[in-house]
Design a protein around this motif. Structure first.
Motif, PDB file in Angstrom:
ATOM      1  N   GLN A 281       0.804  -1.218   0.000  1.00 27.41           N
ATOM      2  CA  GLN A 281       0.000   0.000   0.000  1.00 27.41           C
ATOM      3  C   GLN A 281       0.843   1.277   0.000  1.00 27.41           C
ATOM      4  OE1 GLN A 281      -2.763  -0.340   3.278  1.00 27.41           O
ATOM      5  NE2 GLN A 281      -4.004  -1.872   2.232  1.00 27.41           N
ATOM      6  N   GLN A 282       2.006   1.214  -0.618  1.00 31.27           N
ATOM      7  CA  GLN A 282       2.754   2.453  -0.849  1.00 31.27           C
ATOM      8  C   GLN A 282       1.964   3.335  -1.810  1.00 31.27           C
ATOM      9  OE1 GLN A 282       7.250   1.860  -1.475  1.00 31.27           O
ATOM     10  NE2 GLN A 282       6.325   0.004  -2.270  1.00 31.27           N
ATOM     11  N   ALA A 283       2.006   4.632  -1.608  1.00 26.06           N
ATOM     12  CA  ALA A 283       1.289   5.537  -2.491  1.00 26.06           C
ATOM     13  C   ALA A 283       2.043   6.858  -2.591  1.00 26.06           C
ATOM     14  CB  ALA A 283      -0.132   5.777  -1.994  1.00 26.06           C
ATOM     15  N   TYR A 284       1.946   7.460  -3.772  1.00 23.98           N
ATOM     16  CA  TYR A 284       2.585   8.756  -4.016  1.00 23.98           C
ATOM     17  C   TYR A 284       1.717   9.548  -4.975  1.00 23.98           C
ATOM     18  CZ  TYR A 284       5.947  12.259  -5.636  1.00 23.98           C
ATOM     19  OH  TYR A 284       6.561  13.431  -5.954  1.00 23.98           O
ATOM     20  N   GLY A 285       1.489  10.809  -4.672  1.00 23.11           N
ATOM     21  CA  GLY A 285       0.759  11.695  -5.562  1.00 23.11           C
ATOM     22  C   GLY A 285       1.313  13.094  -5.486  1.00 23.11           C
ATOM     23  N   SER A 286       1.453  13.735  -6.634  1.00 20.11           N
ATOM     24  CA  SER A 286       1.948  15.104  -6.683  1.00 20.11           C
ATOM     25  C   SER A 286       1.333  15.802  -7.885  1.00 20.11           C
ATOM     26  CB  SER A 286       3.481  15.117  -6.793  1.00 20.11           C
ATOM     27  OG  SER A 286       3.973  16.441  -6.837  1.00 20.11           O
ATOM     28  N   TYR A 307       4.088   5.611   3.213  1.00 20.12           N
ATOM     29  CA  TYR A 307       5.113   4.583   3.271  1.00 20.12           C
ATOM     30  C   TYR A 307       4.837   3.705   4.490  1.00 20.12           C
ATOM     31  CZ  TYR A 307       7.482   7.879   0.199  1.00 20.12           C
ATOM     32  OH  TYR A 307       7.788   8.735  -0.822  1.00 20.12           O
ATOM     33  N   PRO A 308       4.661   2.411   4.316  1.00 18.31           N
ATOM     34  CA  PRO A 308       4.408   1.539   5.469  1.00 18.31           C
ATOM     35  C   PRO A 308       5.696   1.249   6.226  1.00 18.31           C
ATOM     36  CG  PRO A 308       4.545   0.242   3.462  1.00 18.31           C
ATOM     37  CD  PRO A 308       4.675   1.678   3.042  1.00 18.31           C
ATOM     38  N   LYS A 309       5.555   0.745   7.444  1.00 17.94           N
ATOM     39  CA  LYS A 309       6.712   0.191   8.141  1.00 17.94           C
ATOM     40  C   LYS A 309       7.249  -0.980   7.326  1.00 17.94           C
ATOM     41  CE  LYS A 309       5.321   1.094  12.932  1.00 17.94           C
ATOM     42  NZ  LYS A 309       4.959   0.441  14.213  1.00 17.94           N
ATOM     43  N   TRP A 310       8.530  -1.186   7.403  1.00 16.13           N
ATOM     44  CA  TRP A 310       9.085  -2.370   6.763  1.00 16.13           C
ATOM     45  C   TRP A 310       8.654  -3.623   7.528  1.00 16.13           C
ATOM     46  CZ3 TRP A 310      11.198  -1.855   2.113  1.00 16.13           C
ATOM     47  CH2 TRP A 310      11.697  -0.606   1.746  1.00 16.13           C
ATOM     48  N   THR A 311       8.742  -3.551   8.862  1.00 15.32           N
ATOM     49  CA  THR A 311       8.310  -4.679   9.700  1.00 15.32           C
ATOM     50  C   THR A 311       7.678  -4.121  10.962  1.00 15.32           C
ATOM     51  OG1 THR A 311      10.535  -4.760  10.697  1.00 15.32           O
ATOM     52  CG2 THR A 311      10.067  -6.317   8.916  1.00 15.32           C
ATOM     53  N   VAL A 326      -3.065   4.157  17.055  1.00 14.87           N
ATOM     54  CA  VAL A 326      -2.708   4.557  15.696  1.00 14.87           C
ATOM     55  C   VAL A 326      -2.505   3.294  14.884  1.00 14.87           C
ATOM     56  CG1 VAL A 326      -1.615   6.715  16.422  1.00 14.87           C
ATOM     57  CG2 VAL A 326      -0.238   4.632  16.247  1.00 14.87           C
ATOM     58  N   ASN A 327      -2.415   3.454  13.580  1.00 16.63           N
ATOM     59  CA  ASN A 327      -2.153   2.328  12.692  1.00 16.63           C
ATOM     60  C   ASN A 327      -0.718   1.864  12.895  1.00 16.63           C
ATOM     61  OD1 ASN A 327      -1.708   0.541  10.565  1.00 16.63           O
ATOM     62  ND2 ASN A 327      -2.951   1.715   9.130  1.00 16.63           N
ATOM     63  N   GLN A 328      -0.546   0.674  13.444  1.00 16.49           N
ATOM     64  CA  GLN A 328       0.789   0.174  13.784  1.00 16.49           C
ATOM     65  C   GLN A 328       1.596  -0.255  12.556  1.00 16.49           C
ATOM     66  OE1 GLN A 328       2.373  -0.129  16.918  1.00 16.49           O
ATOM     67  NE2 GLN A 328       0.734   1.208  17.625  1.00 16.49           N
ATOM     68  N   PHE A 329       0.995  -0.182  11.360  1.00 22.64           N
ATOM     69  CA  PHE A 329       1.717  -0.526  10.140  1.00 22.64           C
ATOM     70  C   PHE A 329       2.161   0.702   9.351  1.00 22.64           C
ATOM     71  CE2 PHE A 329      -0.834  -4.274  11.053  1.00 22.64           C
ATOM     72  CZ  PHE A 329       0.098  -5.288  10.918  1.00 22.64           C
ATOM     73  N   THR A 330       1.862   1.908   9.839  1.00 21.36           N
ATOM     74  CA  THR A 330       2.198   3.132   9.114  1.00 21.36           C
ATOM     75  C   THR A 330       3.593   3.609   9.484  1.00 21.36           C
ATOM     76  OG1 THR A 330      -0.122   3.817   9.009  1.00 21.36           O
ATOM     77  CG2 THR A 330       1.545   5.536   8.709  1.00 21.36           C
ATOM     78  N   ARG A 777      10.820  -3.335  -2.402  1.00 19.13           N
ATOM     79  CA  ARG A 777       9.615  -2.556  -2.661  1.00 19.13           C
ATOM     80  C   ARG A 777       9.523  -2.186  -4.140  1.00 19.13           C
ATOM     81  NH1 ARG A 777       8.077  -4.188   1.514  1.00 19.13           N
ATOM     82  NH2 ARG A 777       7.438  -3.037   3.376  1.00 19.13           N
ATOM     83  N   PHE A 778       8.300  -2.330  -4.696  1.00 19.95           N
ATOM     84  CA  PHE A 778       8.024  -1.930  -6.071  1.00 19.95           C
ATOM     85  C   PHE A 778       7.011  -0.787  -6.079  1.00 19.95           C
ATOM     86  CE2 PHE A 778       9.250  -6.393  -6.456  1.00 19.95           C
ATOM     87  CZ  PHE A 778      10.122  -6.376  -7.530  1.00 19.95           C
ATOM     88  N   MET A 779       7.146   0.108  -7.048  1.00 19.00           N
ATOM     89  CA  MET A 779       6.133   1.140  -7.282  1.00 19.00           C
ATOM     90  C   MET A 779       6.026   1.398  -8.779  1.00 19.00           C
ATOM     91  SD  MET A 779       6.242   4.100  -4.334  1.00 19.00           S
ATOM     92  CE  MET A 779       4.584   4.662  -4.729  1.00 19.00           C
ATOM     93  N   ALA A 780       4.799   1.666  -9.246  1.00 19.00           N
ATOM     94  CA  ALA A 780       4.543   2.040 -10.633  1.00 19.00           C
ATOM     95  C   ALA A 780       4.014   3.470 -10.659  1.00 19.00           C
ATOM     96  CB  ALA A 780       3.537   1.096 -11.271  1.00 19.00           C
ATOM     97  N   PHE A 781       4.393   4.242 -11.693  1.00 18.16           N
ATOM     98  CA  PHE A 781       4.057   5.661 -11.754  1.00 18.16           C
ATOM     99  C   PHE A 781       3.491   6.035 -13.118  1.00 18.16           C
ATOM    100  CE2 PHE A 781       7.390   5.367  -8.573  1.00 18.16           C
ATOM    101  CZ  PHE A 781       6.939   6.205  -7.563  1.00 18.16           C
ATOM    102  N   PHE A 782       2.653   7.063 -13.108  1.00 19.19           N
ATOM    103  CA  PHE A 782       2.212   7.723 -14.341  1.00 19.19           C
ATOM    104  C   PHE A 782       2.439   9.217 -14.167  1.00 19.19           C
ATOM    105  CE2 PHE A 782      -1.059  10.156 -16.609  1.00 19.19           C
ATOM    106  CZ  PHE A 782      -0.743   9.800 -17.914  1.00 19.19           C
TER     107      PHE A 782
END
Length: 786
Positions: A281-286, A307-311, A326-330, A777-782
């Motif tokens: 659930q990585q996300a990026y917007g600009s 960006y999630p926690k790695w572990t 709080v969200n313990q995975f953030t 980690r993988f991310m795809a962008f447009f």
């Protein structure tokens, strides 16, 4: 430009047009128009000058006069071309009696040779050529003025827009990793710590970070929260890194160096957007909009990152642990907006006004026994920046506030919930002047004032501090080969109740225009942060009812001293060839008075007699031991070197590599029981390849290696806070990006991978003993731009 000067106009114009196609620049457009005018090609010259004026350059008024003269000449030329020829006789001429008729002249053959252009236009009309190299790398941070790295009085590196785009990296600290001598440590998805030439730590505090010259230093903790910046990587024009002490110009906290993030100027570039999504659930917007109306330019940007926690360190099913709500995975989740405007007043004067705001949920690691900490924070600024030829001034107000608490603790303990707040008002003025003929002086003189208003439940002491500073710098040029730069600054630090001096001296020798030798000596300091100076934090121990009190009170009434560094370096930079450049630096640093968590001291009878210790009603426990912060008793001697090169074998292919060596020893008196400091890797290597093709494919592959480390960390035990030693193995990072540009270069799709080789459960990568175990980690962008 050399071809144009030789009047080989067609060849020169072709080269300039090729350069402007690769990387457009208004000055190149001007030079193309000027060359066409010199060659007498008035139609295309007039069109070129109009294109240049449309960019609203600082010299627009002067160039409009040039354009008017050329348009008058073009109009006169067209009138001359359309003037009707003299009329031919209507018929044969009558022949007088006895006169012999004249035979008709044969028709003249039409010339097949190309017509010569009109006579060249004098230089007085076409204007002065733009002879500066607009594609040359420039630095402003090293001397507070625009200059070539060859003239800079410190070791410098620039991360360009091309580096940012082709790498695909969306985190500024990961971009900095590619620079020789940088120490970058990622602990969680939202906690990256950056230093240079050693001494990295949790809440890293040895480097001053600026955004367009404005400090983003966190005065409460002495660190930089990168995810709380109001801009993202798509808004950055370049990042300038100055390695070596910078307090002589920038004051306290420019201890090991300065990082200046320079955004794209208002009105520059084109509107656009970039969105990305990845695993976990990585996300990026600009998104950004930019434009110019006359002398007013603007730029508006907004962004989102997650960006999630790695572990996750503690399993959610534990019944003996209390978790923060709080969200313990953030690792980090941020929203940001930034608005900047710029108004020109003539050629050499401008006023910039703007502000930014960011809201972030961060998972960070504190220092001492307080480890994983969740911070829900908001950060904003309002900035006014005036620039002219001889006077510059900047005023800004920043506010940082939020709620923080430990991510977890045992049942019966507290999560240390608190509400830190920081308000900073900063104003500075600078006078700039150049004088002299054979020996020239470039002088900078500045004054500054900084108000810090800080509150936090775990601080005891002053909430407001008034800081003052003054500095002077003189760059003395002896012809083209020698340059001596002297800088000095005085900072008044309220906590210390004294003035702290800093100095830098540099000698630069340039045997040719494109190579330089540099000898530098400098000193710098880091003043105690509010946490270190005024801490008053009760920490619960594992023993029921017992408390460790971390406080700033000292029995002898003494205060923490600032950390001090004295540095010497020698460097060489070579940019002689268009095919490659390289630099090499060797340095020595002497570091004293490092601030660290002090050894705990048990409560004594004399403490109780003077009212210290006993029951703490705020924590409901008895104070068993005291702690806080202290200056270490050892002296660090650090030697090392950096070697970097960049090669451009063919157009569209760049190869870069660098190596950094860091060797540290400690001098300790017999009473000094400080463990050996081995937290800095002795060897670091970066290498990479960038590719850009005409068909639209582009990308980068980069590799990073870092040798092993040994960390000494203090942890809370039943006996108090004690040192423990942790080994961190050597590691490698392989990152890659591949993109494809299409639709007239307006659109692009791309994919990035971070830590391509790192998905081993048996031997995971870890950059700090308390840090997350880092995977792939993988991310795809447009991306789309107008």
């Amino acid at each position: 430009m050399q071809l144009v000067q030789q009047k080989r106009y067609a060849e020169g114009i072709a080269e300039l047009e090729k350069a402007n196609e690769i990387l457009p620049h208004p000055n190149v457009v001007f030079n193309i128009a000027r060359a066409r005018a010199e060659a007498g090609e008035l139609d295309t010259a007039v069109a070129g000058y109009k294109e240049y004026i449309a960019t609203n350059p600082p010299d627009r008024v002067e160039v409009e006069l040039v354009l008017a003269q050329l348009e008058d000449r073009l109009a006169a030329q067209k009138v001359a071309e359309t003037k009707p020829p003299a009329p031919e006789p209507a018929g044969p001429t009558p022949i007088a009696p006895g006169e012999v008729p004249t035979p008709p002249k044969p028709a003249e053959a039409k010339s097949t040779e190309p017509q010569k252009p009109a006579a060249p236009i004098p230089q007085a009309i076409v204007g002065e050529a733009r002879t500066e190299d607009v594609y040359e790398e420039t630095i402003i941070t090293a001397s507070r003025g625009k200059q070539s790295p060859l003239d800079a009085p410190s070791s410098t590196t620039v991360i360009t827009q091309q580096d940012i785009r082709l790498s695909g990296i969306t985190r500024i600290p990961e971009l900095l990793r590619r620079v020789a001598g940088m120490d970058v440590m990622e602990i969680t998805g939202g906690d990256s710590n950056v230093s240079m030439r050693g001494f990295n730590s949790r809440l890293a505090n040895k480097v001053l970070v600026l955004v367009n010259g404005r400090s983003v230093y966190n005065d409460i903790l002495g660190s930089t929260f990168w995810e709380l910046l109001s801009i993202d990587v798509d808004q950055i024009e370049r990042i300038e890194i100055i390695r070596g002490p910078g307090s002589a110009l920038y004051g306290a906290n420019a201890f090991a160096g300065v990082i200046n993030i320079i955004p794209i100027a208002p009105g520059e570039g084109k509107p656009g957007l970039r969105v990305g999504y990845g695993d976990q659930q990585q996300a990026y917007g600009s998104a950004w909009a930019t434009g110019r109306q006359g002398d007013i330019g603007y730029r508006i940007s907004a962004g989102y990152t997650r960006y999630p926690k790695w572990t996750r360190e503690i399993d959610g099913g534990r019944s003996d642990v209390l978790f923060a709500p709080v969200n313990q995975f953030t690792g980090a989740e941020s929203q940001r907006i930034d608005i900047r405007t710029s108004k020109r007043f003539g050629k050499d004067m401008s006023l910039d006004v703007g502000g930014g705001y960011a809201n972030s949920k961060l998972d960070v690691y504190g220092i001492g026994p307080l480890n994983e900490y969740n911070f829900d924070a908001a950060n904003g600024d309002i900035t006014v920046d005036f620039k002219s030829k001889n006077f510059n001034a900047r005023t800004y107000f920043t506010r940082l506030s939020g709620t923080g608490q430990a991510a977890y603790d045992y049942i019966g303990h507290t999560l240390y919930t608190s509400h830190p707040r920081q308000n900073v008002f900063n104003t500075e003025a600078e006078f700039v002047g150049t004088f002299g003929e054979n020996i020239t002086h470039d002088v900078h003189f500045g004054l500054g004032y900084r108000l810090k208003d800080v509150s936090w439940e775990y601080l005891r002491g002053n909430d407001i501090e008034h800081h003052g500073s003054t500095y002077v710098q003189d760059s003395i040029h002896f012809g083209k080969q020698f340059n001596i730069v002297g800088s000095g600054r005085l900072d008044y630090v309220p906590y210390l109740k004294k003035i702290v001096p800093s100095a830098r001296a540099s000698v630069i020798y340039k045997p040719t225009d494109r190579q330089a030798f540099r000898l530098v000596g400098a000193s710098a300091f880091r003043s105690p942060s509010f946490l270190e100076a005024y801490v008053g934090l009760p920490i619960m121990l594992s023993v029921p009812g017992a408390l460790y009190y971390s406080g700033n009170g000292r029995e002898d009434g003494s205060r923490l001293q600032p950390e001090q560094i004295i540095s010497a370096e020698i460097g060489y930079l070579n940019q002689q060839s268009d095919l490659f450049e390289f630099d090499v630096t060797a340095y020595y640093q002497r570091v004293t008075d490092l601030i660290a968590v002090q050894d705990n001291r048990n409560v004594t009878l004399s403490d109780r007699l003077r009212g210290a210790g006993g029951f703490d009603p705020s924590a409901g426990r008895y104070i068993a031991t005291f702690g806080g912060f202290t200056n270490q008793c050892d002296t660090h001697n650090v030697g090392g070197g950096e070697l970097g090169a960049r090669v451009y074998p063919v157009e569209g292919l760049d190869v870069f590599a660098n190596y950094a060596l860091n060797v540290s020893t400690q001098d300790k008196p017999s009473s000094c029981a400080i463990p050996e400091d081995k937290r800095t890797s002795r060897h670091k290597v970066n290498a990479g390849v960038q590719v850009r093709t005409k068909m639209g494919l582009n990308g980068e592959v980069s590799w990073h290696y870092q040798s092993a480390q040994v960390w000494q960390e203090k942890i809370a035990t039943a006996d108090g806070v004690v040192y423990q030693q942790f080994d961190v193995r050597a590691y490698m990072l392989l990152n890659a990006r591949l993109g494809y540009r299409f639709y007239k270069d307006k659109a692009e799709i791309s994919g990035t991978v971070f830590n391509l080789l790192g998905d081993s459960d048996s031997d995971p990568l870890q950059m700090h003993p308390y840090g997350n175990r880092i995977g792939r980690r993988f991310m795809a962008f447009f991306t789309y731009s107008l």
